[in-house]
Motif scaffolding. Structure first.
Motif, mmCIF file in Angstrom:
data_model
loop_
_atom_site.group_PDB
_atom_site.id
_atom_site.type_symbol
_atom_site.label_atom_id
_atom_site.label_comp_id
_atom_site.label_asym_id
_atom_site.label_seq_id
_atom_site.Cartn_x
_atom_site.Cartn_y
_atom_site.Cartn_z
ATOM 1 N N ASN A 31 0.829 -1.218 0.000
ATOM 2 C CA ASN A 31 0.000 0.000 0.000
ATOM 3 C C ASN A 31 0.857 1.259 0.000
ATOM 4 O OD1 ASN A 31 -2.490 -1.184 -0.179
ATOM 5 N ND2 ASN A 31 -2.881 -1.187 2.015
ATOM 6 N N ILE A 34 2.093 1.806 -3.459
ATOM 7 C CA ILE A 34 1.059 2.411 -4.326
ATOM 8 C C ILE A 34 1.026 3.926 -4.109
ATOM 9 C CG2 ILE A 34 -1.461 2.598 -4.661
ATOM 10 C CD1 ILE A 34 -1.615 -0.451 -4.100
ATOM 11 N N ARG A 39 -0.078 6.032 -7.511
ATOM 12 C CA ARG A 39 -1.204 5.296 -8.108
ATOM 13 C C ARG A 39 -2.434 5.284 -7.193
ATOM 14 N NH1 ARG A 39 -0.929 0.102 -9.114
ATOM 15 N NH2 ARG A 39 0.892 -0.437 -7.898
ATOM 16 N N ALA A 40 -2.304 5.860 -5.990
ATOM 17 C CA ALA A 40 -3.423 5.845 -5.044
ATOM 18 C C ALA A 40 -4.531 6.788 -5.505
ATOM 19 C CB ALA A 40 -2.928 6.247 -3.666
ATOM 20 N N ARG A 41 -5.794 6.384 -5.278
ATOM 21 C CA ARG A 41 -6.931 7.244 -5.625
ATOM 22 C C ARG A 41 -7.257 8.205 -4.479
ATOM 23 N NH1 ARG A 41 -10.455 4.038 -9.125
ATOM 24 N NH2 ARG A 41 -9.142 3.610 -10.916
ATOM 25 N N ALA A 42 -7.017 7.731 -3.238
ATOM 26 C CA ALA A 42 -7.336 8.562 -2.070
ATOM 27 C C ALA A 42 -6.431 8.161 -0.911
ATOM 28 C CB ALA A 42 -8.803 8.357 -1.689
ATOM 29 N N ILE A 43 -6.354 9.061 0.056
ATOM 30 C CA ILE A 43 -5.561 8.756 1.253
ATOM 31 C C ILE A 43 -6.394 9.120 2.487
ATOM 32 C CG2 ILE A 43 -4.324 10.978 1.051
ATOM 33 C CD1 ILE A 43 -1.918 9.546 2.384
ATOM 34 N N ARG A 44 -6.436 8.197 3.438
ATOM 35 C CA ARG A 44 -7.211 8.449 4.659
ATOM 36 C C ARG A 44 -6.465 9.454 5.535
ATOM 37 N NH1 ARG A 44 -7.520 2.837 4.289
ATOM 38 N NH2 ARG A 44 -9.559 2.098 3.615
ATOM 39 N N GLU B 202 -12.355 -0.846 -6.807
ATOM 40 C CA GLU B 202 -11.033 -0.370 -7.224
ATOM 41 C C GLU B 202 -10.644 0.882 -6.425
ATOM 42 O OE1 GLU B 202 -10.714 -0.273 -11.495
ATOM 43 O OE2 GLU B 202 -8.912 0.960 -11.334
ATOM 44 N N ASP B 203 -11.644 1.781 -6.271
ATOM 45 C CA ASP B 203 -11.411 2.987 -5.461
ATOM 46 C C ASP B 203 -11.018 2.608 -4.041
ATOM 47 O OD1 ASP B 203 -11.788 4.850 -7.376
ATOM 48 O OD2 ASP B 203 -13.784 5.489 -6.750
ATOM 49 N N HIS B 204 -11.741 1.643 -3.497
ATOM 50 C CA HIS B 204 -11.470 1.207 -2.123
ATOM 51 C C HIS B 204 -10.075 0.587 -2.004
ATOM 52 C CE1 HIS B 204 -11.659 -1.669 1.268
ATOM 53 N NE2 HIS B 204 -12.212 -0.639 1.866
ATOM 54 N N ASP B 205 -9.747 -0.244 -3.013
ATOM 55 C CA ASP B 205 -8.436 -0.897 -2.993
ATOM 56 C C ASP B 205 -7.289 0.107 -3.089
ATOM 57 O OD1 ASP B 205 -9.655 -3.293 -2.775
ATOM 58 O OD2 ASP B 205 -9.426 -3.881 -4.878
ATOM 59 N N LEU B 206 -7.555 1.207 -3.798
ATOM 60 C CA LEU B 206 -6.492 2.211 -4.002
ATOM 61 C C LEU B 206 -6.583 3.365 -3.008
ATOM 62 C CD1 LEU B 206 -6.327 2.271 -7.908
ATOM 63 C CD2 LEU B 206 -4.672 1.285 -6.325
ATOM 64 N N THR B 207 -7.385 3.170 -1.969
ATOM 65 C CA THR B 207 -7.410 4.156 -0.882
ATOM 66 C C THR B 207 -6.490 3.656 0.229
ATOM 67 O OG1 THR B 207 -9.656 4.845 -1.392
ATOM 68 C CG2 THR B 207 -8.879 5.321 0.827
#
Lengths: 72, 208
Positions: A31, A34, A39-44, B202-207
């Protein structure tokens, strides 16, 4: 994406490896990789908080906004 | 996981059998078409079980009842098999085309199912690509419902315009299986939901 992740720069500044960061903040290397490669879509917030705490930095040191071509 | 294995294996075997049967059927169809086109004597088309026809209305003219009174007699919304001896081969070619398209669409659907099922076997199932495959299946089922019926309609129209039976007037109608179209629409909606779900995953996996 116009958000650039500078995690590798901060890691280099703190002379820390991805594995060590992974162990200390309890996030898998996959992770973090990524995230590092952008390549990450979001970060907590919790992830961001843990990284900032460990690297002793601000979110702005890790994330940077770069306007795309044609944007003001 | 071991309990699921026989089911997966059974579905895999059934898919493979249907897959090869469809190809065999297609090969037979091609052979029959070639035989009819090249040597008519090998296949006696007069022995075919007639042509399935649908008509909106069949007017029966010059009718007379027991008291010799003329009546207006007609049949509506009918279907049946029309037998024409020594007929030209155009009808047969059109019917073969209809079956040919049917078979190709079935092969396409089974191919898509095999691709989706390959994901089930490897454990990578919930992907956007599989959603797209399901969408293609919906399009193929829609084709199954409509394309043969369109061909049949033109055959029936041709029959109604060219076949002269004293006292009877054919009127062709276009009819399709609404249930199949409904099924296609249902699968289309499921595919859309599947694709959206896969995107969310996919969004969840890449969060991080």
């Amino acid at each position: 994406m116009p958000i650039e992740v500078n995690l590798d720069v901060m890691l280099a500044k703190r002379k820390m490896t991805l594995t060590k960061l992974s162990n200390s903040i309890d996030i898998t290397i996959a992770n973090l990789s990524i995230l590092k490669k952008g390549r990450a879509r979001a970060i907590r917030f919790s992830t961001l908080e843990a990284i900032c705490k460990e690297l002793n930095c601000q979110p702005g040191d890790i994330l940077r906004y770069i306007p795309e071509d044609g944007e003001e | 996981m071991t309990g699921k294995f026989p089911f997966i294996k059974a579905v895999s075997i059934v898919l493979s059998i249907v897959w090869y049967l469809q190809w065999f059927f297609l090969a037979v169809l091609i052979v029959i078409s070639v035989l009819i086109a090249t040597d008519n004597s090998i296949i006696n088309t007069d022995k075919l079980e007639g042509f399935h026809i649908q008509f909106a209305r069949l007017d029966i003219q010059n009718t007379a009842s027991a008291d010799d009174a003329q009546s207006n007699v007609f049949l509506t919304n009918g279907e049946g098999r029309l037998h024409i001896k020594d007929a030209g081969y155009n009808f047969i070619y059109l019917r073969l085309l209809s079956v040919f398209i049917d078979t190709l669409l079935y092969i396409f659907i089974i191919y898509m199912l095999k691709k989706i099922f390959a994901g089930v076997k490897t454990g990578v199932f919930f992907t956007r690509q599989n959603g797209i495959y399901i969408k293609y299946i919906a399009y193929a089922i829609l084709g199954l419902a409509l394309i043969p019926e369109i061909i049949n309609y033109f055959v029936n129209l041709h029959i109604s315009e060219t076949l002269v039976i004293e006292g009877i007037v054919f009127k062709a109608r276009f009819g399709f299986d609404f249930r199949t179209v409904f099924l296609a629409l249902l699968i289309f909606v499921i595919a859309k939901a599947f694709i959206r779900g896969a995107e969310l995953k996919e969004d969840h996996d890449l969060t991080i």
